[in-house]
Structure formats: C-alpha cells, structure tokens
Design a protein around this motif. Structure first.
Motif, short mmCIF file in Angstrom:
data_model
loop_
_atom_site.label_atom_id
_atom_site.label_comp_id
_atom_site.label_asym_id
_atom_site.label_seq_id
_atom_site.Cartn_x
_atom_site.Cartn_y
_atom_site.Cartn_z
N TYR A 30 -4.09 0.74 7.23
CA TYR A 30 -4.08 1.50 5.98
C TYR A 30 -3.65 2.95 6.23
CZ TYR A 30 -5.50 3.42 1.51
OH TYR A 30 -5.49 4.03 0.28
N GLY A 33 0.04 2.85 6.67
CA GLY A 33 0.78 2.44 5.49
C GLY A 33 0.67 3.38 4.32
N TRP A 34 -0.37 4.20 4.27
CA TRP A 34 -0.58 5.11 3.15
C TRP A 34 0.59 6.08 2.97
CZ3 TRP A 34 -1.46 10.33 2.21
CH2 TRP A 34 -1.99 10.63 0.95
N CYS A 37 3.75 4.16 1.78
CA CYS A 37 3.71 3.81 0.35
C CYS A 37 3.94 5.03 -0.52
CB CYS A 37 2.36 3.17 0.01
SG CYS A 37 2.16 1.52 0.70
N LYS A 38 3.40 6.17 -0.12
CA LYS A 38 3.60 7.41 -0.89
C LYS A 38 5.08 7.80 -0.91
CE LYS A 38 -0.17 9.32 -2.52
NZ LYS A 38 -0.36 9.53 -3.94
N PRO A 46 -0.26 4.92 -3.44
CA PRO A 46 -1.45 4.54 -4.20
C PRO A 46 -1.87 5.62 -5.17
CG PRO A 46 -2.09 5.09 -1.97
CD PRO A 46 -0.60 5.17 -2.05
N SER A 54 -9.39 3.43 3.17
CA SER A 54 -9.57 2.27 2.30
C SER A 54 -11.05 1.95 2.15
CB SER A 54 -8.83 1.07 2.89
OG SER A 54 -9.07 -0.06 2.13
N GLN A 60 -4.02 -2.23 -4.18
CA GLN A 60 -3.32 -1.12 -3.55
C GLN A 60 -3.73 -0.96 -2.09
OE1 GLN A 60 -3.87 2.43 -5.83
NE2 GLN A 60 -2.55 1.75 -7.48
N CYS A 64 -1.08 -1.26 0.99
CA CYS A 64 -0.92 -0.15 1.94
C CYS A 64 -1.22 -0.62 3.37
CB CYS A 64 -1.82 1.02 1.57
SG CYS A 64 -1.22 1.95 0.16
#
Length: 84
Positions: A30, A33-34, A37-38, A46, A54, A60, A64
């Motif tokens: 997470y 991946g955060w 994703c942003k 997210p 997380s 979401q 992520c």
C-alpha cells in the motif's frame, strides 16, 4: 504429541498468513502503491479522507496495494534482468 505439533503448525501458518496479508500486502504494498495511484489519477485516487496507511478494507485500499505489488514486482524483475 501429534496434536501438539499440529497446533504449533497451525499457529505458524496463521502467523505467516497474517504477515503476508496484513503486513506485506496491507502496509508495504500500500505504501508503494499510494503515490503511484495518486500520480496516475492526477490526485483523485485514493480519496482525501483515506489516510496513507491502509486502515480499512475498502476497494481503494486493495487497488493501491495491488498497484504497489505490481511496482515491487517490476522493480525486482528489472533488477534481476539487469544483473544477469
């Protein structure tokens, strides 16, 4: 004696599953991946009410974490291919 070993094995595999699912996938993937994703969603995903860590089991969070796992696997694959 067999039942004691069986219970120890169950405890070991539960701890291993907890580590893989909660710690590795939920926290490490997470966190990787955060930001991905942003960047890919131009800051929309997210949502703003979701913290960096997380804590929930929302879709979401899973996406992520999945993006982080893909990034981690890509980095490992690239590293292995470059060093051979």
């Amino acid at each position: 004696m067999d039942s004691v070993l069986e219970e120890l094995a169950k405890g070991f595999f539960r701890a291993l599953a907890y580590f893989v699912l909660e710690v590795f996938f939920g926290k490490v993937c997470y966190a990787l991946g955060w930001p991905v994703c942003k960047v890919l969603s131009f800051g929309k995903y997210p949502s703003a009410n979701q913290s960096v860590q997380s804590e929930g089991s929302s879709k979401q969070s899973y996406w992520c974490s999945f993006a982080g796992m893909v990034v981690l696997l890509a980095v490992i694959t690239y590293t292995l291919l470059v060093n051979t």
